[in-house]
Design a protein around this motif. Structure first.
Motif, PDB file in Angstrom:
ATOM      1  N   VAL A 184       0.909  -1.217   0.101  1.00  0.00           N
ATOM      2  CA  VAL A 184       0.030   0.057  -0.070  1.00  0.00           C
ATOM      3  C   VAL A 184       0.793   1.132   0.041  1.00  0.00           C
ATOM      4  N   GLN A 185       2.085   1.099   0.482  1.00  0.00           N
ATOM      5  CA  GLN A 185       2.891   2.281   0.701  1.00  0.00           C
ATOM      6  C   GLN A 185       3.498   2.501  -0.881  1.00  0.00           C
ATOM      7  N   VAL A 186       3.574   1.566  -1.721  1.00  0.00           N
ATOM      8  CA  VAL A 186       3.979   1.942  -3.258  1.00  0.00           C
ATOM      9  C   VAL A 186       2.722   2.399  -3.854  1.00  0.00           C
ATOM     10  N   LYS A 187       1.617   1.764  -3.611  1.00  0.00           N
ATOM     11  CA  LYS A 187       0.368   2.189  -4.688  1.00  0.00           C
ATOM     12  C   LYS A 187      -0.724   1.950  -3.609  1.00  0.00           C
ATOM     13  N   PHE A 188      -1.693   3.106  -3.087  1.00  0.00           N
ATOM     14  CA  PHE A 188      -2.437   2.732  -2.426  1.00  0.00           C
ATOM     15  C   PHE A 188      -3.606   1.960  -2.746  1.00  0.00           C
ATOM     16  N   THR A 189      -3.614   1.520  -3.789  1.00  0.00           N
ATOM     17  CA  THR A 189      -4.847   0.737  -4.512  1.00  0.00           C
ATOM     18  C   THR A 189      -4.399  -0.671  -4.304  1.00  0.00           C
ATOM     19  N   PHE A 190      -3.239  -1.062  -3.755  1.00  0.00           N
ATOM     20  CA  PHE A 190      -2.974  -2.267  -3.560  1.00  0.00           C
ATOM     21  C   PHE A 190      -3.192  -2.950  -2.092  1.00  0.00           C
ATOM     22  N   VAL A 191      -4.638  -2.979  -2.060  1.00  0.00           N
ATOM     23  CA  VAL A 191      -5.131  -3.410  -0.774  1.00  0.00           C
ATOM     24  C   VAL A 191      -5.735  -4.840  -0.948  1.00  0.00           C
ATOM     25  N   ALA A 192      -5.637  -5.726  -1.991  1.00  0.00           N
ATOM     26  CA  ALA A 192      -6.181  -6.774  -2.137  1.00  0.00           C
ATOM     27  C   ALA A 192      -5.516  -7.800  -1.328  1.00  0.00           C
ATOM     28  N   ALA A 193      -4.346  -7.886  -1.012  1.00  0.00           N
ATOM     29  CA  ALA A 193      -3.480  -8.731  -0.223  1.00  0.00           C
ATOM     30  C   ALA A 193      -4.144  -8.693   1.504  1.00  0.00           C
ATOM     31  N   ALA A 194      -4.181  -7.468   1.826  1.00  0.00           N
ATOM     32  CA  ALA A 194      -4.624  -7.040   2.946  1.00  0.00           C
ATOM     33  C   ALA A 194      -6.172  -7.394   3.257  1.00  0.00           C
ATOM     34  N   LEU A 195      -7.006  -7.201   2.523  1.00  0.00           N
ATOM     35  CA  LEU A 195      -8.217  -7.524   2.491  1.00  0.00           C
ATOM     36  C   LEU A 195      -8.495  -9.065   2.521  1.00  0.00           C
ATOM     37  N   ALA A 196      -7.805  -9.754   1.638  1.00  0.00           N
ATOM     38  CA  ALA A 196      -7.809 -11.253   1.350  1.00  0.00           C
ATOM     39  C   ALA A 196      -7.293 -11.974   2.591  1.00  0.00           C
ATOM     40  N   GLY A 197      -6.120 -11.422   3.016  1.00  0.00           N
ATOM     41  CA  GLY A 197      -5.413 -12.073   4.210  1.00  0.00           C
ATOM     42  C   GLY A 197      -6.315 -12.059   5.428  1.00  0.00           C
ATOM     43  N   ALA A 198      -6.802 -10.859   5.703  1.00  0.00           N
ATOM     44  CA  ALA A 198      -7.721 -10.551   6.954  1.00  0.00           C
ATOM     45  C   ALA A 198      -9.122 -11.501   6.880  1.00  0.00           C
ATOM     46  N   GLY A 199      -9.436 -11.400   5.713  1.00  0.00           N
ATOM     47  CA  GLY A 199     -10.755 -12.076   5.538  1.00  0.00           C
ATOM     48  C   GLY A 199     -10.305 -13.574   5.574  1.00  0.00           C
ATOM     49  N   TRP A 200      -9.471 -14.190   5.111  1.00  0.00           N
ATOM     50  CA  TRP A 200      -9.107 -15.729   5.375  1.00  0.00           C
ATOM     51  C   TRP A 200      -9.085 -15.914   6.628  1.00  0.00           C
ATOM     52  N   LEU A 201      -8.250 -15.355   7.330  1.00  0.00           N
ATOM     53  CA  LEU A 201      -8.124 -15.570   9.021  1.00  0.00           C
ATOM     54  C   LEU A 201      -9.407 -15.476   9.491  1.00  0.00           C
ATOM     55  N   LEU A 202     -10.099 -14.628   9.255  1.00  0.00           N
ATOM     56  CA  LEU A 202     -11.336 -14.366  10.017  1.00  0.00           C
ATOM     57  C   LEU A 202     -12.452 -15.488   9.629  1.00  0.00           C
ATOM     58  N   VAL A 203     -12.559 -16.085   8.253  1.00  0.00           N
ATOM     59  CA  VAL A 203     -13.236 -17.015   8.079  1.00  0.00           C
ATOM     60  C   VAL A 203     -13.006 -18.634   8.723  1.00  0.00           C
ATOM     61  N   GLN A 204     -11.646 -18.465   8.950  1.00  0.00           N
ATOM     62  CA  GLN A 204     -11.177 -19.902   9.688  1.00  0.00           C
ATOM     63  C   GLN A 204     -11.302 -19.594  11.199  1.00  0.00           C
ATOM     64  N   GLY A 205     -11.679 -18.376  11.556  1.00  0.00           N
ATOM     65  CA  GLY A 205     -11.986 -18.352  13.235  1.00  0.00           C
ATOM     66  C   GLY A 205     -10.784 -18.216  13.925  1.00  0.00           C
TER      67      GLY A 205
END
Length: 509
Positions: A184-205
């Motif tokens: 995100v520091q390089v380009k603030f539209t690069f949020v997919a890894a953060a969203l997917a990573g947090a979502g994946w951990l959340l789904v797994q509880g």
């Protein structure tokens, strides 16, 4: 009886896919020849390089907009910091070369991380080779390899964030969050890894790890932006200068059609259809990442300044599923003999023939000294313009002057459409004929309904200057009413081969 036929079909399909990837690398080779060009590798390079060079000299990224070249630096600070590194460790005769080498390195990093992801998913021997080859089949990428953008640096960090989540390292989650934050520091539209990573951990509880992930991401993204803003007060206002943006849905749809037709996307659809979601958490993470990259790209690329590079992350996120798609297709051919010839014909017509035809067109480029010829033109032009007062809407030629009044005409046109810039700081000196020469592109251009040269700026030039000659894709205008025989600059331009402006150039600039 059918077994030899099935094996031949599998071999044919695999061979066609490998040929598509290998022939596609020719375009990468051709673009690599541009490494030592004194001209841009892609539009906008000069604008970014100007700010990089100014950062090296002054230590400040986001300039005082009351001084030339007046327009904001619109990229994240890490982009300028990265591209300034080569100039800090060595002296370059061609200032483009160091940053271009860094751009190549970031692309190679993307390939390496993607290959590592594929190796984790597929333990079978040599399957990782498909992960290495398939990214080279993505047709639009080669022409962007040397461009001075932050896309591949941000993409490499995002892919590394995903790769870390696939590992069993003790500190994988916080390290992944830091990589996602730096992306995100390089380009603030690069949020997919953060969203997917947090979502994946959340789904797994995995609640505790969700908190750790979000915390480390916030510190490495928003926290660093906060620190930068203390040192660079104009950072946020300049980075957000294009908001709310000019919407252009039709242009985004046209880009999506190109994306959908790429081989890696088609193969990934086959792979996605064959995934057993209940059996693998890793595939779930990658699918979530792929879906998120596409949604983010589809939303952000609506603005008229976006191009297909907004979908780089989607292309790379699709590669693991494309590899799975290759394996599934080969299995299907093994089971259904009639599918082999039909699939081979489709791949041949859809991908191999266009790639081969494009390669044939590019082969002559390898034989001619077009880089040396272009560099010779740039040197001659730089010498001819020395000491003259120049206004250029041709970014690369503007970079030849020490204090250019304008570096990015498309950005000026965009901001004027948004009502965020006063054109008088550009038009008043033109109307007073303060410049010895005005340089524009020889033919008018536009992108997604935004003109490369603002109509009001064009009108100011047209009212005070007249086209004289063309050289290096530029049209040179001189003050209206001036006697050609009295102009030393005109003589210099004539000597280096500036040809009289044609009637078409006089109308279409």
């Amino acid at each position: 009886m059918l077994q030899p036929f099935k094996r031949m079909s599998r071999f044919t399909i695999a061979t066609i896919l490998i040929l598509i990837c290998l022939i596609s690398t020719l375009e990468f080779v051709v673009q690599g020849l541009s490494l030592f060009r004194l001209d841009e590798a892609g539009y906008g390079d000069s604008y970014i390089l100007y700010d990089v060079l100014q950062f090296q000299k002054t230590g400040r990224i986001y300039r005082n907009l009351a001084e030339p070249p007046f327009l904001p630096a619109q990229y994240s600070p890490l982009v300028y910091a990265l591209y300034s590194l080569p100039g800090r460790v060595a002296s370059w005769d061609n200032p483009f070369v160091g940053p271009r080498l860094l751009a190549i390195a970031t692309f190679i990093a993307c390939i390496c991380v993607m290959t590592s992801i594929v190796r984790v998913l597929f333990r079978s021997r040599l399957v990782w080779v498909w992960g290495l080859l398939l990214p080279f089949s993505i047709g639009p990428i080669p022409v962007w390899i040397l461009m001075l953008r932050g896309d591949f640096a941000g993409l490499a960090l995002s892919l590394l964030a995903v790769r870390l989540l696939l590992s069993d390292l003790r500190w994988a989650v916080p390290l992944s969050a830091v990589c996602a934050g730096l992306a995100v520091q390089v380009k603030f539209t690069f949020v997919a890894a953060a969203l997917a990573g947090a979502g994946w951990l959340l789904v797994q509880g995995r609640w505790r790890e969700v908190v750790r992930f979000v915390g480390f991401f916030a510190v490495s993204s928003l926290g660093l932006y906060l620190l930068y803003s203390l040192r660079e007060p104009g950072m946020m206002s300049q980075m957000l200068a294009l908001s709310p943006g000019i919407r252009n849905v039709a242009g985004n749809v046209a880009i999506m059609k190109k994306v959908a037709g790429e081989l890696v996307i088609l193969l990934s659809l086959v792979g996605l259809a064959s995934v057993e979601w209940h059996a693998s958490a890793r595939e779930t993470l990658l699918a979530l990442y792929l879906a998120t990259t596409f949604v983010v790209a589809a939303v952000t690329a609506v603005h008229a300044g976006a191009d297909i590079n907004y979908y780089w992350e989607t292309f790379f996120a699709a590669v693991p599923f494309a590899v799975l798609g290759v394996l599934r297709l080969l299995e299907l051919v093994e089971r259904h003999a009639a599918l082999g010839p039909a699939l081979a014909v489709f791949l041949f017509i859809h991908s191999l023939v266009p790639v081969a035809m494009s390669a044939e067109e590019r082969i002559p480029t390898l034989k001619h000294g077009w880089v040396d010829a272009g560099n010779d033109e740039m040197r001659k032009l730089s010498h001819a313009l020395a000491g003259s007062r120049v206004f250029s809407s041709f970014p690369r030629l503007a970079l030849l002057t020490p204090n250019p009044p304008l570096m990015e005409p498309f950005l000026l046109s965009y901001l004027h459409r948004l009502g965020k810039v006063d054109l008088r700081i550009f038009t008043d000196p033109l109307l007073r004929r303060e410049y010895d020469v005005v340089i524009t592109y020889a033919s008018a251009g536009s992108w997604r309904n935004v003109k490369q040269l603002d109509p009001e700026l064009r009108s100011a030039i047209e009212s005070s200057y007249k086209p004289y000659c063309t050289f290096h894709r530029g049209l040179f205008h001189f003050p209206d009413g001036e006697d050609p025989s009295t102009s030393i600059l005109k003589e210099r331009l004539t000597e280096i081969g500036c040809s009289p402006a044609s009637d078409e150039a006089k109308k279409n600039w």
